[in-house]
Design a protein around this motif. Structure first.
Motif, PDB file in Angstrom:
ATOM      1  N   ALA A   7       0.724   3.840  -2.940  1.00 21.92           N
ATOM      2  CA  ALA A   7       0.361   5.374  -2.701  1.00 21.92           C
ATOM      3  C   ALA A   7       1.637   6.084  -3.273  1.00 21.92           C
ATOM      4  O   ALA A   7       1.045   7.443  -3.890  1.00 21.92           O
ATOM      5  CB  ALA A   7       0.322   5.429  -1.361  1.00 21.92           C
ATOM      6  N   VAL A  40      -1.827   1.928   5.655  1.00 26.77           N
ATOM      7  CA  VAL A  40      -0.657   1.353   6.148  1.00 26.77           C
ATOM      8  C   VAL A  40      -0.576   1.725   7.522  1.00 26.77           C
ATOM      9  O   VAL A  40       0.068   0.612   7.984  1.00 26.77           O
ATOM     10  CB  VAL A  40       0.502   2.241   5.335  1.00 26.77           C
ATOM     11  N   TYR A  41      -1.088   2.790   7.978  1.00 25.51           N
ATOM     12  CA  TYR A  41      -1.014   2.936   9.484  1.00 25.51           C
ATOM     13  C   TYR A  41      -2.004   1.794  10.098  1.00 25.51           C
ATOM     14  O   TYR A  41      -1.646   1.589  11.284  1.00 25.51           O
ATOM     15  CB  TYR A  41      -1.319   4.460   9.883  1.00 25.51           C
ATOM     16  N   LYS A  88       4.109  10.811   1.410  1.00 23.13           N
ATOM     17  CA  LYS A  88       3.042  11.912   1.734  1.00 23.13           C
ATOM     18  C   LYS A  88       3.437  13.131   1.155  1.00 23.13           C
ATOM     19  O   LYS A  88       2.821  14.059   0.312  1.00 23.13           O
ATOM     20  CB  LYS A  88       2.524  11.746   3.321  1.00 23.13           C
ATOM     21  N   PHE A 133      -2.715   5.785   2.404  1.00 23.97           N
ATOM     22  CA  PHE A 133      -1.871   5.881   3.554  1.00 23.97           C
ATOM     23  C   PHE A 133      -2.294   5.520   4.832  1.00 23.97           C
ATOM     24  O   PHE A 133      -1.721   4.809   5.541  1.00 23.97           O
ATOM     25  CB  PHE A 133      -1.065   7.298   3.753  1.00 23.97           C
ATOM     26  N   SER A 149       5.530   5.703   3.778  1.00 23.73           N
ATOM     27  CA  SER A 149       4.311   6.707   3.507  1.00 23.73           C
ATOM     28  C   SER A 149       4.465   8.138   4.101  1.00 23.73           C
ATOM     29  O   SER A 149       4.129   8.931   3.550  1.00 23.73           O
ATOM     30  CB  SER A 149       3.170   6.042   4.499  1.00 23.73           C
ATOM     31  N   ASP A 187       0.977  -1.233   0.126  1.00 21.93           N
ATOM     32  CA  ASP A 187       0.080  -0.134  -0.066  1.00 21.93           C
ATOM     33  C   ASP A 187       0.872   1.222   0.047  1.00 21.93           C
ATOM     34  O   ASP A 187       0.436   2.278  -0.833  1.00 21.93           O
ATOM     35  CB  ASP A 187      -0.866   0.093   1.231  1.00 21.93           C
ATOM     36  N   SER A 188       2.048   1.294   0.594  1.00 17.21           N
ATOM     37  CA  SER A 188       2.829   2.285   0.958  1.00 17.21           C
ATOM     38  C   SER A 188       3.391   2.482  -0.818  1.00 17.21           C
ATOM     39  O   SER A 188       3.608   3.903  -0.985  1.00 17.21           O
ATOM     40  CB  SER A 188       3.737   2.306   1.810  1.00 17.21           C
TER      41      SER A 188
END
Lengths: 228, 228
Positions: A33, A45-46, A105, A42, A101, A29-30
């Motif tokens: 993204a 991911v967290y 970001k 993001f 991430s 996912d990171s």
């Protein structure tokens, strides 16, 4: 009938696999993204990293319980000790997905810097190292673990190449400094993920063969567990 | 009479202390080489790191031997498991001292960039974290270990400050790009040394109290083992 220690070790392996699955999901996912510029990923991911942390604690507790109750010997003992270390590496791999991430970001809020140079290729290599190290663990596959060790040099080379290329971007146009630095840091996050996969591969080899190949103790593939 | 397990645990602790001493020496020499611009010290760092790697293998072997022969219980078992993890952290701290040397080597061949901004201060903080984490281990001092956890935030703050300041240097004069990047990377190496000291502190608290304070499991001091 299955020995009680076998059943506990089987459950321990399953926990590591579940945890490895979370780490792969967080990493995917990171990267998605970053590469596909999808900021909505993001948060996934967290969230997934929290699951990794939860498993981290569970695996440690399970290892202690097995050591206390079963006093495992020989290969069983090596497996538990390897899992204690693999657990730490997996947890830190989750941290690295979060770090990617954070760096991505900032990066994707601005126009892209060319097509990300060799980062997607480096990401693919590291992704494969992570997958192979986990597969080597499940299957007890020493040859596959050795393949992971061999892949680490390529990843380090890509990181250095990305670094040099991005410096020339900055020198050519200081306005790109922050974006270029974000990519340099992501390349380092990926390199460290590769280092953790290497550590796992070394632990798999040790658990299966009883051979400590770290610090040049092995023949053939480069076995350093250094991290830059 | 001393129990045989006590004598083995005592020797294990001594090994960790010797190893910690090597890590401190490697870190001190790498920082002295950077701050006092003494390139002749880099070779010391590489030599001492070899000793760290040697101890890394010895400690792992000793832990396996104790687990196999003594089947330690309760606090003794927690100590051995903590040492397995502390051993990994110390080895990676040695790697970081080497990485600081690599980055500093390039840096000190060129004129200095202002007086190193907050790097010496950050280095001092990290140096103290390393010392305190080892002291907490020897003395079984939970309060000192908790102090290490609290110091980590300050170190992270200094790293961010150094990063921002160096970006403005680069934007102001792209000719300083490589040197500024070297310092950014050294700040990250230091941050990771601090993270490893934090991990050691968490393992000390766990070994002594049986409490897992990672991932928000503890009261008070911030207990994350994240690494950027």
């Amino acid at each position: 009938m299955e020995r009680s220690v076998d059943s506990e070790l089987r459950q321990l392996k399953e926990k590591i696999l579940t945890m490895g699955g979370y780490v792969e999901k967080a990493l995917d996912d990171s990267l998605k993204a970053l590469i596909q510029r999808k900021p909505e990923l993001f948060d996934n991911v967290y969230e997934v990293e929290k699951e990794v942390n939860q498993k981290h604690i569970e695996v440690d507790e399970a290892c202690l319980r097995i050591l206390a109750r079963q006093a495992p010997m020989a290969a069983d003992l090596r497996l538990v000790v390897a899992v204690i270390k693999i657990n730490t590496d997996l947890e830190r791999m989750g941290d690295q997905a979060v770090n990617i991430s954070h760096n991505a970001k900032r990066y994707i809020t601005e126009p892209p810097l060319k097509p990300l140079i060799d980062l997607p290729r480096m990401a693919e290599e590291v992704r494969a190292m992570v997958r192979f190290s986990l597969d080597a663990f499940v299957r007890g596959d020493v040859a596959l673990a050795e393949k992971v060790l061999a892949m680490d040099d390529l990843v380090d080379g890509l990181k250095n190449q990305i670094y040099r290329e991005l410096i020339t971007y900055i020198v050519g146009d200081p306005k790109v400094t922050e974006r270029a630095l974000n990519l340099i840091l992501i390349a380092r996050n990926l390199e460290r993920l590769g280092d953790h996969a290497t550590n796992i591969a070394e632990d798999v080899i040790f658990a299966i063969s009883g051979k400590d190949i770290r610090h040049g103790g092995g023949a053939g593939a480069q076995a350093g567990s250094t991290q830059k």
